[in-house]
Write a protein that holds these residues in place. Structure first.
Motif, PDB file in Angstrom:
ATOM      1  N   UNK A   9     -14.136  -3.227   3.408  1.00 60.57           N
ATOM      2  CA  UNK A   9     -13.709  -4.123   2.335  1.00 60.57           C
ATOM      3  C   UNK A   9     -12.249  -4.518   2.517  1.00 60.57           C
ATOM      4  N   UNK A  10     -11.403  -3.563   2.876  1.00 60.98           N
ATOM      5  CA  UNK A  10      -9.980  -3.843   3.078  1.00 60.98           C
ATOM      6  C   UNK A  10      -9.781  -4.842   4.202  1.00 60.98           C
ATOM      7  N   UNK A  11     -10.476  -4.643   5.315  1.00 60.71           N
ATOM      8  CA  UNK A  11     -10.355  -5.563   6.440  1.00 60.71           C
ATOM      9  C   UNK A  11     -10.818  -6.960   6.062  1.00 60.71           C
ATOM     10  N   UNK A  12     -11.901  -7.042   5.269  1.00 60.05           N
ATOM     11  CA  UNK A  12     -12.421  -8.345   4.860  1.00 60.05           C
ATOM     12  C   UNK A  12     -11.438  -9.057   3.927  1.00 60.05           C
ATOM     13  N   UNK A  13     -10.816  -8.310   3.010  1.00 56.70           N
ATOM     14  CA  UNK A  13      -9.856  -8.908   2.091  1.00 56.70           C
ATOM     15  C   UNK A  13      -8.625  -9.415   2.849  1.00 56.70           C
ATOM     16  N   UNK A  14      -8.177  -8.651   3.851  1.00 59.59           N
ATOM     17  CA  UNK A  14      -7.053  -9.110   4.665  1.00 59.59           C
ATOM     18  C   UNK A  14      -7.425 -10.356   5.459  1.00 59.59           C
ATOM     19  N   UNK A  15      -8.664 -10.407   5.949  1.00 60.48           N
ATOM     20  CA  UNK A  15      -9.133 -11.603   6.654  1.00 60.48           C
ATOM     21  C   UNK A  15      -9.162 -12.795   5.709  1.00 60.48           C
ATOM     22  N   UNK A  16      -9.618 -12.576   4.485  1.00 57.01           N
ATOM     23  CA  UNK A  16      -9.621 -13.639   3.476  1.00 57.01           C
ATOM     24  C   UNK A  16      -8.206 -14.135   3.218  1.00 57.01           C
ATOM     25  N   UNK A  45     -13.612 -10.552  -3.828  1.00 57.21           N
ATOM     26  CA  UNK A  45     -12.453 -10.335  -2.971  1.00 57.21           C
ATOM     27  C   UNK A  45     -11.257 -11.140  -3.445  1.00 57.21           C
ATOM     28  N   UNK A  46     -11.498 -12.329  -3.987  1.00 53.99           N
ATOM     29  CA  UNK A  46     -10.404 -13.111  -4.553  1.00 53.99           C
ATOM     30  C   UNK A  46      -9.771 -12.355  -5.719  1.00 53.99           C
ATOM     31  N   UNK A  47     -10.603 -11.736  -6.547  1.00 57.09           N
ATOM     32  CA  UNK A  47     -10.076 -10.948  -7.662  1.00 57.09           C
ATOM     33  C   UNK A  47      -9.266  -9.760  -7.158  1.00 57.09           C
ATOM     34  N   UNK A  48      -9.682  -9.174  -6.042  1.00 57.90           N
ATOM     35  CA  UNK A  48      -8.905  -8.064  -5.464  1.00 57.90           C
ATOM     36  C   UNK A  48      -7.522  -8.551  -5.037  1.00 57.90           C
ATOM     37  N   UNK A  49      -7.443  -9.736  -4.409  1.00 56.75           N
ATOM     38  CA  UNK A  49      -6.149 -10.286  -4.019  1.00 56.75           C
ATOM     39  C   UNK A  49      -5.284 -10.573  -5.242  1.00 56.75           C
ATOM     40  N   UNK A  50      -5.888 -11.113  -6.285  1.00 57.15           N
ATOM     41  CA  UNK A  50      -5.122 -11.388  -7.507  1.00 57.15           C
ATOM     42  C   UNK A  50      -4.569 -10.104  -8.106  1.00 57.15           C
ATOM     43  N   UNK A  51      -5.372  -9.039  -8.044  1.00 56.32           N
ATOM     44  CA  UNK A  51      -4.930  -7.753  -8.579  1.00 56.32           C
ATOM     45  C   UNK A  51      -3.740  -7.204  -7.788  1.00 56.32           C
TER      46      UNK A  51
END
Length: 324
Positions: A9-16, A45-51
């Motif tokens: 999940x972390x790798x995917x969020x960084x890719x996003x 994942x967008x919500x994770x970045x916003x957080x």
């Protein structure tokens, strides 16, 4: 969530995050396709970045999607205001400097920082950048603002216009910008010229009145940017061109010839081709001979007779008796 799933999940969020930094707007389906996930996962994942503090904005309708915008504070790059300004100015210096292959990397990093830099800091950055100078090492200096405008246009895939000299006239050009290329001395823009319906390269230092539009274009199939521009600079811009087969490896010959003087490409493991241009091809022949490798003329065929004439002249000079 187990450790492996959390790492994925972390790798995917960084890719996003990297994708959002590459382009102005992405639709949900486009991001889902790039990440190989469902649109619902993209929203999570967008919500994770916003957080985490990244200002990811979403809009509906035609032209809508996700975009990474400037926030009230810098996102978790963990830079304070002074550090952010210093970083941006250093990147501007690197983009205009003379260090080989550093300019284009500095410009790419600068566009990413510019994407999230708070507006209040941009004015300070530009004011400080205007007071900084450096030795150019022979490179033709360009306006950092012009570089940034073109870099954003390449990133956001928007049409761009500028005035450009053509013979004795200055004409307005409308282009779809593709890539900025840093040579050993100059910056070039590879773009699709809408009025000439073909790919063209432009010297950035010759552009004036540069501005980008809000009109997005669909990217075309483009040539390999750096080789295309280099071949044009070293060969196509001249009235006469020549092509040679050199009996030496590509890497060795490439180190001997400046990128602006000739285009070198591999021809097997032990040979290479050299493409060059000039007003007078005799100068090209002399430079080829000075490399110290055996070679043969591939094009134009009539250049072979010039080789013989020059060889006879040199031989005559070497056998002239001493009259002193």
């Amino acid at each position: 969530m187990d450790e492996g799933a959390e790492r994925g999940t972390t790798e995917r969020v960084l890719t996003l995050l990297g994708l959002l930094q590459q382009r102005q707007v992405w639709t949900g389906p486009e991001l889902a396709e790039r990440l190989d996930v469902t649109p619902r996962t993209v929203r999570r994942d967008v919500e994770r970045l916003r957080a985490l503090g990244y200002p990811v904005h979403a809009s509906q309708g035609v032209g809508g999607g996700y975009r990474l915008g400037p926030g009230q504070e810098l996102p978790p790059l963990l830079l304070d205001d002074e550090e952010a300004i210093a970083t941006a100015v250093s990147l501007l210096a690197g983009a205009g400097g003379a260090v080989a292959r550093a300019g284009d990397a500095a410009l790419r990093a600068l566009t990413k920082l510019d994407q999230v830099l708070p507006i209040r800091l941009r004015h300070e950055m530009r004011a400080l950048a205007g007071s900084v100078e450096s030795f150019s090492g022979g490179r033709t200096l360009v306006d950092p603002e012009v570089l940034m405008t073109l870099a954003r246009a390449c990133r956001d895939e928007v049409e761009t216009g500028f005035d450009y000299p053509s013979g004795s006239e200055v004409r307005r050009r409308r282009v779809e910008p593709y890539r900025l290329i840093a040579s050993d001395r100059r910056w070039y823009l590879l773009a699709y010229d809408l009025d000439r319906d073909d790919w063209r390269s432009f010297r950035v230092d010759r552009m004036t009145e540069v501005c980008s539009r809000t009109w997005h274009f669909r990217p075309r199939t483009a040539p390999d940017a750096a080789p295309y521009v280099q071949e044009g600079v070293a060969s196509r811009v001249y009235p006469k061109q020549a092509r040679f087969l050199v009996y030496a490896p590509n890497d060795i010959v490439r180190e001997q010839i400046p990128a602006s003087a000739a285009f070198v490409r591999p021809h097997g493991a032990e040979h290479c081709e050299v493409l060059s241009g000039a007003e007078n091809l005799d100068f090209v022949l002399m430079h080829m001979a000075a490399l110290g490798h055996d070679f043969e003329v591939l094009d134009p065929p009539e250049l072979r007779s010039r080789c013989r004439a020059l060889a006879e002249r040199l031989l005559s000079a070497a056998t002239t008796p001493d009259v002193s």
